[in-house]
Write an enzyme that holds these catalytic residues in place. Sequence first.
Site, mmCIF file in Angstrom:
data_model
loop_
_atom_site.group_PDB
_atom_site.id
_atom_site.type_symbol
_atom_site.label_atom_id
_atom_site.label_comp_id
_atom_site.label_asym_id
_atom_site.label_seq_id
_atom_site.Cartn_x
_atom_site.Cartn_y
_atom_site.Cartn_z
ATOM 1 C CD GLU A 120 -2.645 1.138 2.644
ATOM 2 O OE1 GLU A 120 -2.165 0.545 3.627
ATOM 3 O OE2 GLU A 120 -3.744 1.726 2.671
ATOM 4 C CE LYS A 197 -7.237 1.692 3.563
ATOM 5 N NZ LYS A 197 -5.923 2.123 4.128
ATOM 6 C CB CYS A 234 -4.676 -1.326 4.045
ATOM 7 S SG CYS A 234 -3.823 -1.384 5.651
#
Lengths: 386, 386
Positions: A120, A197, A234
């Site tokens: 990430e 995300k 993540c």
Amino acid sequence: MSDFNLHSLEECLESHIPLNEYKEVKRILYGTTEDHVLNLPTAAISLAADYNFEIKAYGIPARKEEIRKPRKVRVGAIQNSIVLSTSAPIDKQREAIWEKVRIIIKAASAADVNIICMQEAWTMPFAFCTREKFPWCEFAEDAETGPTTKMLQELAKAYNMVIISSILERDTTHGDTIWNTSVVISNHGRYMGKHRKNHIPRVGDFNESTYYMEGNTGHPVFETEFGKIAVNICYGRHHPQNWMMFGLNGAEIVFNPSATVGALSEPLWGIEARNAAIANSYFTVAINRVGTEEFPNEYTSGDGQKAHRAFGPFYGSSYVAAPNGVRTPGLSRHRDGLLIAELDLNMCRQVKDFWNFPMTQRLPLYAESFQRASQLDFKPQIIREQ
Amino acid sequence: MSDFNLHSLEECLESHIPLNEYKEVKRILYGTTEDHVLNLPTAAISLAADYNFEIKAYGIPARKEEIRKPRKVRVGAIQNSIVLSTSAPIDKQREAIWEKVRIIIKAASAADVNIICMQEAWTMPFAFCTREKFPWCEFAEDAETGPTTKMLQELAKAYNMVIISSILERDTTHGDTIWNTSVVISNHGRYMGKHRKNHIPRVGDFNESTYYMEGNTGHPVFETEFGKIAVNICYGRHHPQNWMMFGLNGAEIVFNPSATVGALSEPLWGIEARNAAIANSYFTVAINRVGTEEFPNEYTSGDGQKAHRAFGPFYGSSYVAAPNGVRTPGLSRHRDGLLIAELDLNMCRQVKDFWNFPMTQRLPLYAESFQRASQLDFKPQIIREQ
């Protein structure tokens, strides 16, 4: 006791447990009595030795079918520390990381990797702990036309490799909005698209909601020449419903580029991406950075401790998990590394046929239940003693 | 090599790994550097010794709060083999299991257990591998008025203990339908209600869809004197959306009474219920039976192997997982046992406040996404190279 006595969990287990018991331990903990170690070409091994990164490669075999040919694909996961001081000029910091990672991608190419994914926000330190906007927002770039994407398009084409690049995105079309975004570049060097995300943490030093909002790109699956892939960035790994939507859209491999530290999440690390692989009958690739990052200014962590400048250590331990529950060992907890796994994507359908998780998932029930639970006047289904 | 060299994974790790490394291994794999072993009263230990079952007890500490008092509760999980031959009369088989389990419940009472849960279909062998309806359907009984519920109501009252009893249910009100059902009995001996298994396996020897259908009781949470509890029966643990609905309805502890065998699921066992605890900020209690069950008639397993009469071994390994990722060691892989865990239910809210999983779950997005994915003309979100 140092947090970092252990180079890797797997090496510790293997070195201390007698072989006959080790096989059982390995089967229960890793889904296989032994790893299928792949031979690597000298070119890849030499690069790893010369540039001081770990390289490991495993196969995860699937059943042979009568009609379909095996659909073998080699995926690569790169974990690395940053290179320059966080007080160096932003473009120098980025170029130094590019330089390091380009070498690892070259090694991946020598080892015939088809799809590679970096960690990430791989072009920068994970500076969100500071809550400072400057200079960190300068790392943000356009997903399609930014310098990192341009640089990787050349590599992707040269190496015939799909590249997943997770960056800080600046969206100038929409008011200079900042996003946490993964860019997917095809093996022909074309920009395929991006994913933002979906779930943003507000925990410990992960003050990310200060910088960007929840993604608005849904759950795209990228149909590449080597398989259908998706990216769960993540903190999204903590949300099973997020993993599930990538599966419903047809993903065969879901990458989880991450940045996370030991005290916060290490006991969860081996659980979540692997559970997702099992529950959704696809492969998952969990990638974490390594090293400790020092920031120019002191910051506090919201935990009652004194202000400090170090963030980390990030514990690496990147690994690949298969739909049948098998997983590879993790990379080191503190070294840069390249993990390669040769997957047969036929396994996805094989596991669906065997375990029937999609067939038995009762999606309409949950669509309706989630809908009810979303209402302001939701009444939970509680049974009390009469 | 025998599948059963290992008595327990945890004992193997502890006996071979040097202490300083063991603490790190334990932290990474179990979320804590050491177990908090609870002292047990002699009465409980003596019963375990006299009747040859394992007894283990652990505390999982939570943070102390300023306003709320700790909400300590002791849960118990019972794993056991059957007692008589599967060719003995049905009522004798059941009574023999009752007899064995009553002793274990007595030990639980001596150890101040507040809520206890037995394994799936605990009153009978797990005969669904045979695909025979007779005599196995004779084990089915009314959830509210059947003999097992009646028997347990007396114990629940006498011991001031909530009891979760998973049985084969016969619903005479609806055409003698058979269900796989968990009955919840309050600590005052009252029948609180029931939950019917939501997801039914069609895999390996688990031919359960031959016997009963997907449950129609939703995701009830039982508000007992000791906490809000729910039951996710066996195969439902493979479905994260099922775990999630119990969480949305407010569960603080979700029990997972199961029956599963080593070759099928052992590498998944430590992953799934623990992932559910983490993802939903509640405690989970995973319970599996032990032993190998021999059936009167040969049956085949749909795996190309010869007909046979043995089903098993079921690998036990019952454990408790906490919302912060900590888990207890498992019970033995082959012995009857009672696992006790002292939980502080305050931890559920503490972990929600810390990790924010409910706050960041974006439920309306998934309600709508699941709704779309349920449609016959659903178009997955696929991005192709232009």
